[in-house]
Design an enzyme around this catalytic site. Structure first.
Site: not given
Ligand code: PMP
Length: 384
Positions: A177, A205, A236
């Site tokens: 990410s 992502h 997302k």
């Molecule tokens: N995994 C990854 C790779 C993420 O980037 C994120 C959110 N930034 C999450 C899990 C967590 O997802 P959520 O925002 O739905 O809690």
């Protein structure tokens, strides 16, 4: 405690690491209002521009009329509502899996699934750049955790070879990410049978983003394997909120019985599920969304790497610009805001020391003109 809090805040401030919330007005979109000024937004994971899509909003409104707002309790306690069931059916079809289970966020899904399937008898092999929720899940699981350097399959294999524990789980983000790079899934999958391991992919992502029809990293590489568990988020590319685990029916049954963030949390409001279901329908019925995302991504990536900026091997709509120094990165982010471009500065502890970066995320909602404006603003700010 008061003294500790003051000291800790002062330490963060002095090292340039203190975070603050920035207020914005209006919905998520290609631009937002910051301090009364409209700015092009390159910080949102709303990859397909669905967070403010009229049909997604209408689906939520209709669901509020039909089901009310709150879910009342956990689904095991107050009942399994139609909107949740429909969403899970929709997700399983989208991911071509037997079954799926919705969690209240990606953080919950990672924590819930990993702690339900791994314990003291398990070796977890986790990429060093995996999301914080995976790091926390590994800790909570009490498994023997072995971290391997980012996307380094040789190191992963060396660790697998040395491990005596028979129950083995490899965990990786599908798309990293903060880097926008893709996990080397074909190479990782080639290890599964040899080392009797299961693979858990966090496709937060990649869901709605990668592959010919947005199915995620497995579709991107055109591969499948029975020993794979997929996690994806609904907040997302699908512009809603929540997350899911997709896999076989036994896995989902086990999660319903053992995943604590599923069992002990009030379920998502049904309107959120209905909005997410509509977003998945839109991804399937309007391939133009994904096409526009890919075009805009190429435009920004080519524009930035063409002027010699280090985009850290990004191959997705997450495009970092490596500046290394935390303070310099924050200054660049502020200078861009003065030019009407909102790009977050990402610093430690989110990324390792010395790798601070601007992190731009492109969406299908950006116009070609907006992306051109962004490229020239970045060139001006970084050459100043
Ligand atoms: N995994 C990854 C790779 C993420 O980037 C994120 C959110 N930034 C999450 C899990 C967590 O997802 P959520 O925002 O739905 O809690």
């Amino acid at each position: 405690m008061k003294k500790f809090i003051e000291k800790e805040l002062a330490r963060l401030e002095a090292s340039g690491l203190r975070r603050t919330l920035r207020d914005i007005d209006g919905p998520q979109g290609s631009s937002v209002i910051v301090n009364g000024k409209r700015m092009i937004l390159l910080c949102s994971n709303d990859y397909l521009g669905l967070a403010n899509h009229p049909l997604v909003k209408q689906a939520a409104i209709d669901a509020v009329s039909e089901y009310g707002f709150g879910a009342g309790a956990s689904r095991l306690v107050s009942g399994n509502m139609e909107a949740h069931r429909m969403l899970e059916y929709r997700i399983a079809r989208f991911k071509s899996t037997e079954s799926a289970l919705v969690f209240n966020s990606g953080y919950h899904a990672n924590l819930g699934c990993i702690t339900a399937i791994a314990g003291r008898d398990t070796a977890i092999f986790s990429d060093r750049l995996n999301h914080a929720s995976i790091v926390d899940a590994c800790l909570l699981s009490r498994a023997e955790v072995k971290r391997y350097p980012n996307r380094d399959v040789d190191s992963l294999e060396r660790l697998l070879k040395k491990t005596r524990l028979k129950k083995r789980l490899i965990v990786t983000d599908g798309v990293f990410s903060m880097d926008g790079t893709i996990a080397p899934l074909p190479d990782i999958i080639s290890l599964l049978e040899r080392y009797n391991a299961t693979l858990f992919i966090d496709d937060a992502h990649a869901t709605g983003v990668l592959g010919a029809s947005g199915r995620g990293t497995l579709e991107h590489f055109n591969i499948s394997h029975q020993n794979i568990i997929q996690m994806g988020t609904l907040g997302k590319a699908f512009g809603a909120f929540g997350a899911f685990i997709a896999g076989d029916s036994d896995l989902i049954e086990l999660l319903i019985n053992k995943a604590r963030p599923f069992i002990y949390t009030t379920a998502l409001p049904p309107s959120v599920c209905a909005a997410a279901s509509k977003a998945i329908d839109l991804v399937d019925s309007d391939p133009g969304l994904l096409m526009r995302l890919k075009e805009r991504r190429k435009q920004l990536h080519d524009g930035l790497s063409g002027c010699g900026l280090d985009t850290m091997g990004s191959a997705t709509p997450i495009i970092p610009i490596l500046l290394k120094d935390a303070r310099k990165t924050v200054e660049a982010s502020c200078a861009l805001m003065e030019r009407g471009v909102f790009i977050q500065a990402i610093r430690p502890p989110t990324v390792p020391d010395g790798t601070s970066r601007l992190r731009a995320t492109v969406t299908a909602g950006h116009s070609a003109t907006e992306i051109d404006t962004v490229i020239s603003a970045i060139k001006k700010v970084l050459s100043a």
